[in-house]
Scaffold this motif. Structure first.
Motif, PDB file in Angstrom:
ATOM      1  N   GLY A   1      -0.316  -6.097   3.572  1.00  0.00           N
ATOM      2  CA  GLY A   1       0.899  -5.316   3.726  1.00  0.00           C
ATOM      3  C   GLY A   1       0.746  -4.024   4.507  1.00  0.00           C
ATOM      4  O   GLY A   1       1.755  -3.419   4.896  1.00  0.00           O
ATOM      5  N   ARG A   2      -0.464  -3.596   4.762  1.00  0.00           N
ATOM      6  CA  ARG A   2      -0.628  -2.343   5.509  1.00  0.00           C
ATOM      7  C   ARG A   2      -0.458  -2.587   7.006  1.00  0.00           C
ATOM      8  O   ARG A   2      -0.526  -3.721   7.492  1.00  0.00           O
ATOM      9  CB  ARG A   2      -1.994  -1.717   5.221  1.00  0.00           C
ATOM     10  CG  ARG A   2      -3.141  -2.319   6.006  1.00  0.00           C
ATOM     11  CD  ARG A   2      -4.450  -1.664   5.626  1.00  0.00           C
ATOM     12  NE  ARG A   2      -4.921  -2.129   4.331  1.00  0.00           N
ATOM     13  CZ  ARG A   2      -5.879  -1.519   3.634  1.00  0.00           C
ATOM     14  NH1 ARG A   2      -6.446  -0.434   4.098  1.00  0.00           N
ATOM     15  NH2 ARG A   2      -6.256  -2.010   2.473  1.00  0.00           N
ATOM     16  N   ALA A   3      -0.256  -1.488   7.733  1.00  0.00           N
ATOM     17  CA  ALA A   3      -0.144  -1.539   9.194  1.00  0.00           C
ATOM     18  C   ALA A   3      -1.098  -0.505   9.779  1.00  0.00           C
ATOM     19  O   ALA A   3      -1.112   0.650   9.334  1.00  0.00           O
ATOM     20  CB  ALA A   3       1.284  -1.259   9.639  1.00  0.00           C
TER      21      ALA A   3
ATOM     22  N   GLY B   1     -14.985  -7.046   7.563  1.00  0.00           N
ATOM     23  CA  GLY B   1     -15.138  -8.261   6.769  1.00  0.00           C
ATOM     24  C   GLY B   1     -14.051  -8.519   5.755  1.00  0.00           C
ATOM     25  O   GLY B   1     -13.856  -9.661   5.322  1.00  0.00           O
ATOM     26  N   LEU B   2     -13.309  -7.474   5.364  1.00  0.00           N
ATOM     27  CA  LEU B   2     -12.277  -7.626   4.330  1.00  0.00           C
ATOM     28  C   LEU B   2     -11.387  -6.404   4.358  1.00  0.00           C
ATOM     29  O   LEU B   2     -11.864  -5.273   4.297  1.00  0.00           O
ATOM     30  CB  LEU B   2     -12.920  -7.748   2.941  1.00  0.00           C
ATOM     31  CG  LEU B   2     -11.944  -7.835   1.757  1.00  0.00           C
ATOM     32  CD1 LEU B   2     -11.224  -9.173   1.758  1.00  0.00           C
ATOM     33  CD2 LEU B   2     -12.687  -7.646   0.433  1.00  0.00           C
ATOM     34  N   LEU B   3     -10.096  -6.622   4.469  1.00  0.00           N
ATOM     35  CA  LEU B   3      -9.118  -5.538   4.368  1.00  0.00           C
ATOM     36  C   LEU B   3      -8.069  -5.980   3.365  1.00  0.00           C
ATOM     37  O   LEU B   3      -7.187  -6.775   3.685  1.00  0.00           O
ATOM     38  CB  LEU B   3      -8.493  -5.252   5.737  1.00  0.00           C
ATOM     39  CG  LEU B   3      -7.951  -3.840   5.958  1.00  0.00           C
ATOM     40  CD1 LEU B   3      -9.057  -2.804   5.824  1.00  0.00           C
ATOM     41  CD2 LEU B   3      -7.303  -3.720   7.330  1.00  0.00           C
ATOM     42  N   ASP B   4      -8.211  -5.480   2.132  1.00  0.00           N
ATOM     43  CA  ASP B   4      -7.349  -5.947   1.042  1.00  0.00           C
ATOM     44  C   ASP B   4      -7.157  -4.818   0.041  1.00  0.00           C
ATOM     45  O   ASP B   4      -8.106  -4.383  -0.614  1.00  0.00           O
ATOM     46  CB  ASP B   4      -7.970  -7.160   0.353  1.00  0.00           C
ATOM     47  CG  ASP B   4      -7.001  -7.858  -0.588  1.00  0.00           C
ATOM     48  OD1 ASP B   4      -5.886  -7.340  -0.791  1.00  0.00           O
ATOM     49  OD2 ASP B   4      -7.360  -8.925  -1.125  1.00  0.00           O
ATOM     50  N   SER B   5      -5.928  -4.351  -0.080  1.00  0.00           N
ATOM     51  CA  SER B   5      -5.627  -3.258  -0.999  1.00  0.00           C
ATOM     52  C   SER B   5      -5.379  -3.736  -2.431  1.00  0.00           C
ATOM     53  O   SER B   5      -5.249  -2.918  -3.343  1.00  0.00           O
ATOM     54  CB  SER B   5      -4.400  -2.481  -0.512  1.00  0.00           C
ATOM     55  OG  SER B   5      -3.291  -3.343  -0.345  1.00  0.00           O
TER      56      SER B   5
ATOM     57  N   GLN C   1     -11.245  -5.371  18.759  1.00  0.00           N
ATOM     58  CA  GLN C   1     -10.124  -4.856  17.987  1.00  0.00           C
ATOM     59  C   GLN C   1      -9.606  -5.989  17.100  1.00  0.00           C
ATOM     60  O   GLN C   1      -9.298  -7.070  17.590  1.00  0.00           O
ATOM     61  CB  GLN C   1      -9.033  -4.334  18.913  1.00  0.00           C
ATOM     62  CG  GLN C   1      -7.880  -3.675  18.194  1.00  0.00           C
ATOM     63  CD  GLN C   1      -7.122  -2.707  19.084  1.00  0.00           C
ATOM     64  OE1 GLN C   1      -7.486  -1.546  19.190  1.00  0.00           O
ATOM     65  NE2 GLN C   1      -6.061  -3.172  19.722  1.00  0.00           N
ATOM     66  N   MET C   2      -9.524  -5.730  15.792  1.00  0.00           N
ATOM     67  CA  MET C   2      -9.246  -6.783  14.836  1.00  0.00           C
ATOM     68  C   MET C   2      -7.998  -6.495  14.003  1.00  0.00           C
ATOM     69  O   MET C   2      -7.584  -5.346  13.853  1.00  0.00           O
ATOM     70  CB  MET C   2     -10.439  -6.955  13.873  1.00  0.00           C
ATOM     71  CG  MET C   2     -11.735  -7.375  14.530  1.00  0.00           C
ATOM     72  SD  MET C   2     -13.105  -7.526  13.332  1.00  0.00           S
ATOM     73  CE  MET C   2     -12.554  -8.927  12.322  1.00  0.00           C
ATOM     74  N   THR C   3      -7.450  -7.566  13.438  1.00  0.00           N
ATOM     75  CA  THR C   3      -6.459  -7.474  12.372  1.00  0.00           C
ATOM     76  C   THR C   3      -7.070  -8.191  11.179  1.00  0.00           C
ATOM     77  O   THR C   3      -6.703  -9.322  10.846  1.00  0.00           O
ATOM     78  CB  THR C   3      -5.120  -8.120  12.795  1.00  0.00           C
ATOM     79  OG1 THR C   3      -4.707  -7.587  14.058  1.00  0.00           O
ATOM     80  CG2 THR C   3      -4.029  -7.838  11.760  1.00  0.00           C
ATOM     81  N   SER C   4      -8.039  -7.539  10.563  1.00  0.00           N
ATOM     82  CA  SER C   4      -8.780  -8.172   9.464  1.00  0.00           C
ATOM     83  C   SER C   4      -7.844  -8.467   8.303  1.00  0.00           C
ATOM     84  O   SER C   4      -6.908  -7.714   8.030  1.00  0.00           O
ATOM     85  CB  SER C   4      -9.915  -7.262   8.993  1.00  0.00           C
ATOM     86  OG  SER C   4     -10.876  -7.118  10.005  1.00  0.00           O
ATOM     87  N   GLY C   5      -8.143  -9.570   7.608  1.00  0.00           N
ATOM     88  CA  GLY C   5      -7.307  -9.995   6.503  1.00  0.00           C
ATOM     89  C   GLY C   5      -8.058 -10.064   5.195  1.00  0.00           C
ATOM     90  O   GLY C   5      -9.113  -9.448   5.017  1.00  0.00           O
TER      91      GLY C   5
ATOM     92  N   THR D   1      -5.900  -3.128  13.937  1.00  0.00           N
ATOM     93  CA  THR D   1      -4.569  -3.031  14.530  1.00  0.00           C
ATOM     94  C   THR D   1      -3.604  -4.021  13.893  1.00  0.00           C
ATOM     95  O   THR D   1      -4.010  -5.081  13.389  1.00  0.00           O
ATOM     96  CB  THR D   1      -4.639  -3.300  16.048  1.00  0.00           C
ATOM     97  OG1 THR D   1      -3.387  -2.935  16.645  1.00  0.00           O
ATOM     98  CG2 THR D   1      -4.932  -4.763  16.362  1.00  0.00           C
ATOM     99  N   GLY D   2      -2.332  -3.667  13.882  1.00  0.00           N
ATOM    100  CA  GLY D   2      -1.281  -4.618  13.538  1.00  0.00           C
ATOM    101  C   GLY D   2      -0.914  -4.666  12.073  1.00  0.00           C
ATOM    102  O   GLY D   2      -1.263  -3.797  11.277  1.00  0.00           O
TER     103      GLY D   2
END
Length: 273
Positions: free
Chosen positions: A215-217, A43-47, A7-11, A209-210
């Motif tokens: 800025g997303r949750a 690998g990447l979570l960026d809006s 379970q990750m909080t990818s950035g 998660t998180g």
């Protein structure tokens, strides 16, 4: 056999996410898991499209994918890399999942078929189809845990995909996700349990998660569900790794008690007025 869920909080930094994935591979192997499952967009979570653009590359150039393949081979473990944003040959983006074997070879690829376009009451607005092209068909792959049917996040809401995979012999499904908190709280558990019950199959769903850097949750609650619909693992909202035993006897029992696969019928056109 034993599975591991990360379970990750990818950035917004692929290199940092790759390190988390490499550590997860090592921990899963050390824990005796046959296979590790990671979330959607590991690998990447960026809006922020402009910022993310510099990190979006073709599959052969993706360093996150390469690092996970190398880690899988180094530790001798299979990995379902839930998904990465990949630039296709035609220049469009794919939300693509990968199944990697224990020598680091890619055994299967799946592009998310159903794209999430919605305006939520919370004020969040999602338009996946603005950036991504939908996948063209379902994918099934043999793994140490059984015949694995691949799905990603919003695909969970479309039971026809899971029936198609089940009819083709799937004994478990992977549903990596980055569910929002409102939709996760409302539907995550019930949908995953329903997909398991309908097919009398295991469901493994690694989640984001998180609070994320963009800025997303996300909702978290990575789950493993057995073929009777029992939740074997719920990771709550904390990032990390967990192990779960997937006992094939549970599947045999479920399919004996309620033989849904034997009783399925092809449904013809609707008649009447």
């Amino acid at each position: 056999m034993k599975a591991a869920l990360l379970q990750m909080t990818s950035g917004i930094d692929p290199a940092a996410n790759a390190r988390t994935l490499e550590e997860g591979v090592a921990q899963a192997a050390a824990g005796g898991a046959a296979m590790l499952f990671t979330p959607e967009m590991s690998g990447l979570l960026d809006s922020d499209r402009d910022r993310a653009a510099g990190s979006l590359v073709r599959e052969e150039d993706d360093r996150v994918l390469a690092s996970v393949c190398e880690a899988a081979a180094r530790h001798g473990i299979w990995v379902h890399l839930g998904s990465l944003a990949i630039v296709r040959a035609d220049g469009k983006l794919a939300n693509r999942g990968f199944v990697i074997d224990d020598v680091g070879a890619i055994r299967a690829r799946y592009d998310k078929m159903h794209l999430f376009d919605v305006d939520l009451a919370s004020g969040e607005r999602w338009r996946e189809s603005d950036r991504y092209a939908a996948g063209e068909g379902p994918v099934l792959v043999d793994t140490p845990l059984g015949r694995l049917g691949l799905a990603i996040c919003y695909d969970l809401r479309f039971p026809d995909l899971f029936r198609t995979l089940s009819d083709a012999g799937a004994t478990l499904f992977a549903v990596p996700a980055a569910f929002t908190r409102p939709t996760g709280a409302a539907h995550w558990h019930v949908l995953l349990r329903a997909r398991a019950i309908e097919a009398a199959a295991f469901v493994v769903a690694a989640a984001q998660t998180g609070e994320h850097e963009d800025g997303r949750a996300t909702y978290g609650h990575s789950l493993a569900v057995d073929p009777w619909g029992e939740v074997l693992l719920d990771m709550g909202d904390t990032a990390g790794l967990a192990l779960v035993e997937l006992d094939g006897e549970r599947q045999r029992e479920a399919r004996t008690r309620v033989p849904v696969l034997q009783h399925r019928r092809t449904i013809g056109p609707v008649t009447g007025s």
